[in-house]
Design a protein around this motif. Sequence first.
Motif: not given
Length: 545
Positions: A271-272, A275-276, A278, A298, A300
């Motif tokens: 997940a890290f 999240a980082a 795009d 999640p 991107p």
Amino acid sequence: MAVQTKRRVTGGVALVKALEAQGVRYVFGIPGVHTLEIYDALYDSDALSTVLPRHEQGAGFMADGYHRASGLPGVALTVTGPGVTNIATPLAQAFADSSRVLLIATNLERRYLGKLEGNLHEMTDQTAVVRPLVKWSYRVESADDILPAVTEAFKHLYTGRPRPVYVEIPLDVLEEETTFEPLDLVKPQPVPPAPHLVSRAAELLRQANRVFILAGGGAATEETAPLLRELAEELGAPVCTSLTGKGAIPEDHPYATGAFGYRWSPDNPIAFLMAASDLTIAIGTGLGIRTTAQGTMPLPTPLIHIDIDPDEIGKRYPAAVGIAADAALTLRALIEQVRAGARPADRWPVEEVQAVRRRILEPVDERTERYLPYLRALREALPRDGIIVNDMTMMCYEGVRYLPVYEPRTYLFPRGFGTLGSSLPTAIGAKLARPDRAVVSLNGDGGFQFTMEELGALAHYRLPVTVVIFNDSTHTAVKVAMRRSHPGRYLDVDLVNPDFVKIAEAYRIPAQRAGSPDQLTELLNHAVHGDGPMLIDVPIALERY
């Protein structure tokens, strides 16, 4: 290669010649009074070999395993009625997991179809039973129809999303005569990506800062996997795989995170990276609800979604660019764009990707930690290109995250349909497809008993497949689920098992018991370098109730 004969033959001979013309090597099936004409023709074939399972379910799983390990179609042959219903489960599994399987089945004589007059193996509508399990089905109406029907079947096998197909032949058609003419070999026709969509994807890459790649089963092929590595290296993008995507990139590659696990959860270390980043490039995955935990993964945005099946694109995650095309051709086109300057602003440092990889390999709890020595023992003994055939059992669930895989088509898992007991016959098909590879079948004691009669086929052909049974005398996954939902209220999950070592020895298959992970490594090392089958029974007690 075209068959260079033109003569009058029976329908049974025409069928066999049509399979020969398409390069088929093996036919998996059990002969019966409803397939005598076909087996008589198979008797004279120098190109086709028959493989005799002990149950039609085994025939279907073997055909599926043959495809999964090679990419080539697996061909199964069954009798009318119960032969068809017996093979329905593996056919449904092939459909769910995108396997090229051709099922050929006989049916009653044309004059009896749909009449319900008390015939042997009579059904109201056999074709209707199979139709929901395949992407194309066809009933042959005359001997002249056999050759075009088989050719059309192979066209459907090689077109679009790989899924099973079905050809049904009434008994009297097999005895009719037809003229056999040379047939052309049907070859895959990969669908190239639309140039304007590749250009749009390239523009998104230029606008991105960091890219995240999710690779599914459609990327775990010999054609696509090397290109996936190239793309990751060009973009500096981490590659996470789904369960079926394992093998799309070696899990010791600097940009490989490995698979996120059997289930996604919000606390997953990957997940890290999501999240980082795009921009996501999803390759060869439908982003199904089991892969994405009901769409909660999640990913991107924006999303570049590449999949052969147009129905999967945008179905659960909106795609900024959806490319319904061959994954290898699409990656090749994207790599050209990247090398021409379509690069994101930043690359993921290898150190950060590998830090996530190390966290992925850490046990999530004390329970998981008990499984890891056995998974490490398996990996230590197997060659990098060894084929691991999983069943629906706890050790295999844990192995999705913790058992590294390095090559495409070396990690076979009944993911889509979740069929218990498929591992052993699937492994037999895989070994026939790849005799150069070590093949190990991983089983739980409960699931193994669904198809353990296929030890007979293993003994019959003396195939060097190693069967490993993790044995705790329990349907463990169900008992664990009962523990979570209704603690202490266990029903019908504890088993009285046979002595698996003695059963294997009764088939004249060498068998031993591994009392520890170290013993498992030692025995497995011996087995994978042997020239025949072996069974290893591994007593475990890893759950706490």
